[in-house]
Design a protein around this motif. Structure first.
Motif, PDB file in Angstrom:
ATOM      1  N   ASP A 150      -3.335   8.825  -5.622  1.00  0.00           N
ATOM      2  CA  ASP A 150      -4.269   8.356  -6.647  1.00  0.00           C
ATOM      3  C   ASP A 150      -4.081   8.969  -8.037  1.00  0.00           C
ATOM      4  O   ASP A 150      -4.155   8.237  -9.026  1.00  0.00           O
ATOM      5  CB  ASP A 150      -5.713   8.549  -6.184  1.00  0.00           C
ATOM      6  CG  ASP A 150      -6.114   7.536  -5.128  1.00  0.00           C
ATOM      7  OD1 ASP A 150      -5.289   6.676  -4.777  1.00  0.00           O
ATOM      8  OD2 ASP A 150      -7.264   7.597  -4.655  1.00  0.00           O
ATOM      9  N   PRO A 151      -3.872  10.285  -8.169  1.00  0.00           N
ATOM     10  CA  PRO A 151      -3.689  10.809  -9.530  1.00  0.00           C
ATOM     11  C   PRO A 151      -2.536  10.136 -10.284  1.00  0.00           C
ATOM     12  O   PRO A 151      -2.675   9.804 -11.472  1.00  0.00           O
ATOM     13  CB  PRO A 151      -3.426  12.301  -9.300  1.00  0.00           C
ATOM     14  CG  PRO A 151      -4.181  12.610  -8.045  1.00  0.00           C
ATOM     15  CD  PRO A 151      -3.971  11.384  -7.191  1.00  0.00           C
ATOM     16  N   TRP A 196      -3.607   6.517 -11.331  1.00  0.00           N
ATOM     17  CA  TRP A 196      -4.461   6.473 -12.525  1.00  0.00           C
ATOM     18  C   TRP A 196      -3.690   6.855 -13.788  1.00  0.00           C
ATOM     19  O   TRP A 196      -3.947   6.306 -14.864  1.00  0.00           O
ATOM     20  CB  TRP A 196      -5.704   7.343 -12.332  1.00  0.00           C
ATOM     21  CG  TRP A 196      -6.658   6.705 -11.372  1.00  0.00           C
ATOM     22  CD1 TRP A 196      -6.915   7.076 -10.090  1.00  0.00           C
ATOM     23  CD2 TRP A 196      -7.447   5.539 -11.611  1.00  0.00           C
ATOM     24  NE1 TRP A 196      -7.816   6.214  -9.518  1.00  0.00           N
ATOM     25  CE2 TRP A 196      -8.166   5.259 -10.430  1.00  0.00           C
ATOM     26  CE3 TRP A 196      -7.620   4.694 -12.704  1.00  0.00           C
ATOM     27  CZ2 TRP A 196      -9.045   4.183 -10.309  1.00  0.00           C
ATOM     28  CZ3 TRP A 196      -8.500   3.621 -12.586  1.00  0.00           C
ATOM     29  CH2 TRP A 196      -9.198   3.375 -11.401  1.00  0.00           C
ATOM     30  N   GLU A 197      -2.744   7.789 -13.675  1.00  0.00           N
ATOM     31  CA  GLU A 197      -1.919   8.154 -14.836  1.00  0.00           C
ATOM     32  C   GLU A 197      -1.065   6.972 -15.290  1.00  0.00           C
ATOM     33  O   GLU A 197      -0.929   6.719 -16.489  1.00  0.00           O
ATOM     34  CB  GLU A 197      -1.018   9.336 -14.501  1.00  0.00           C
ATOM     35  CG  GLU A 197      -1.719  10.665 -14.538  1.00  0.00           C
ATOM     36  CD  GLU A 197      -0.805  11.821 -14.130  1.00  0.00           C
ATOM     37  OE1 GLU A 197       0.432  11.640 -14.091  1.00  0.00           O
ATOM     38  OE2 GLU A 197      -1.347  12.894 -13.840  1.00  0.00           O
ATOM     39  N   CYS A 239      -9.661   5.766 -16.932  1.00  0.00           N
ATOM     40  CA  CYS A 239      -8.579   6.242 -16.048  1.00  0.00           C
ATOM     41  C   CYS A 239      -8.640   7.755 -15.883  1.00  0.00           C
ATOM     42  O   CYS A 239      -8.480   8.278 -14.775  1.00  0.00           O
ATOM     43  CB  CYS A 239      -7.221   5.825 -16.594  1.00  0.00           C
ATOM     44  SG  CYS A 239      -6.900   4.063 -16.497  1.00  0.00           S
ATOM     45  N   LYS A 295      -9.340   9.677 -12.372  1.00  0.00           N
ATOM     46  CA  LYS A 295      -8.383  10.674 -11.870  1.00  0.00           C
ATOM     47  C   LYS A 295      -9.091  12.007 -11.609  1.00  0.00           C
ATOM     48  O   LYS A 295      -8.870  12.651 -10.571  1.00  0.00           O
ATOM     49  CB  LYS A 295      -7.249  10.872 -12.871  1.00  0.00           C
ATOM     50  CG  LYS A 295      -6.247  11.916 -12.440  1.00  0.00           C
ATOM     51  CD  LYS A 295      -5.216  12.172 -13.502  1.00  0.00           C
ATOM     52  CE  LYS A 295      -4.392  13.388 -13.132  1.00  0.00           C
ATOM     53  NZ  LYS A 295      -3.523  13.818 -14.209  1.00  0.00           N
TER      54      LYS A 295
END
Length: 190
Positions: A135-136, A139-140, A155, A159
């Protein structure tokens, strides 16, 4: 062979396969149903009958698209966007009801953002979280392709909420990953 009661939580998923996450959820669910007949599914189809989804929200003269409404709500309250979009009051109520009356021994959760809503019920149960993606990074990547500052902020908030959920996850929680690369990245947080 001992039979376990499994609660399969997939608030993003209904019977239609419309994306990779839905396909993965359907495959895992069919596998679990082959192993035991004691699988209870709580997904989008479970609560659409209680609260029909509308495509638009109307507030007198303002007409907002559903995604825009949830994006604004997530920004306003500094919440995870997808969590805000998929997990509402009815889903929370059905979770409580299901935990009380079905009493599962194993809870299979799709996506990390679902965990905070069932955390209180999971202390004496085996918890499995299907992460689907790292997930991180997701979102990045979305932030880097967004044009608007409010989208970039959303975003960053999402994150940050995922990283908080990862920090809050009990050490004995089992994580299921799509790839070895995702597993290695998640391992750095555990």
């Amino acid at each position: 062979m001992k039979r376990f009661k499994i609660l399969y939580l997939a608030p993003h998923f209904d019977s239609r396969v419309i994306d990779g996450a839905s396909f993965r959820s359907k495959s895992v669910l069919s596998f679990l149903k082959k192993k035991t007949n004691l699988v209870h599914v709580l997904n989008r189809s479970s609560f659409e009958g209680f609260c029909p989804q509308k495509r638009h929200f109307s507030f007198r003269w303002i007409r907002l698209h559903r995604k825009t409404f949830f994006a604004l709500k997530a920004l306003l309250f500094s919440r995870h966007y997808i969590q805000t979009k998929h997990i509402g009051f009815v889903f929370r109520f059905l979770c409580c009801f299901t935990f009380l009356f079905f009493s599962p021994s194993i809870v299979y959760i799709n996506f990390l953002w679902t965990y905070p809503f069932v955390r209180l019920f999971c202390s004496k149960r085996v918890v499995v979280v299907d992460t689907h993606n790292y997930d991180p990074d997701w979102w990045e990547n979305l932030e880097s392709t967004s044009r608007w500052s409010w989208e970039k902020r959303l975003c960053r908030i999402s994150k940050q909420r995922i990283l908080e959920i990862l920090a809050d996850l009990p050490k004995n929680t089992l994580l299921v990953h799509v790839s070895q690369e995702d597993a290695d990245k998640y391992r750095t947080h555990r």
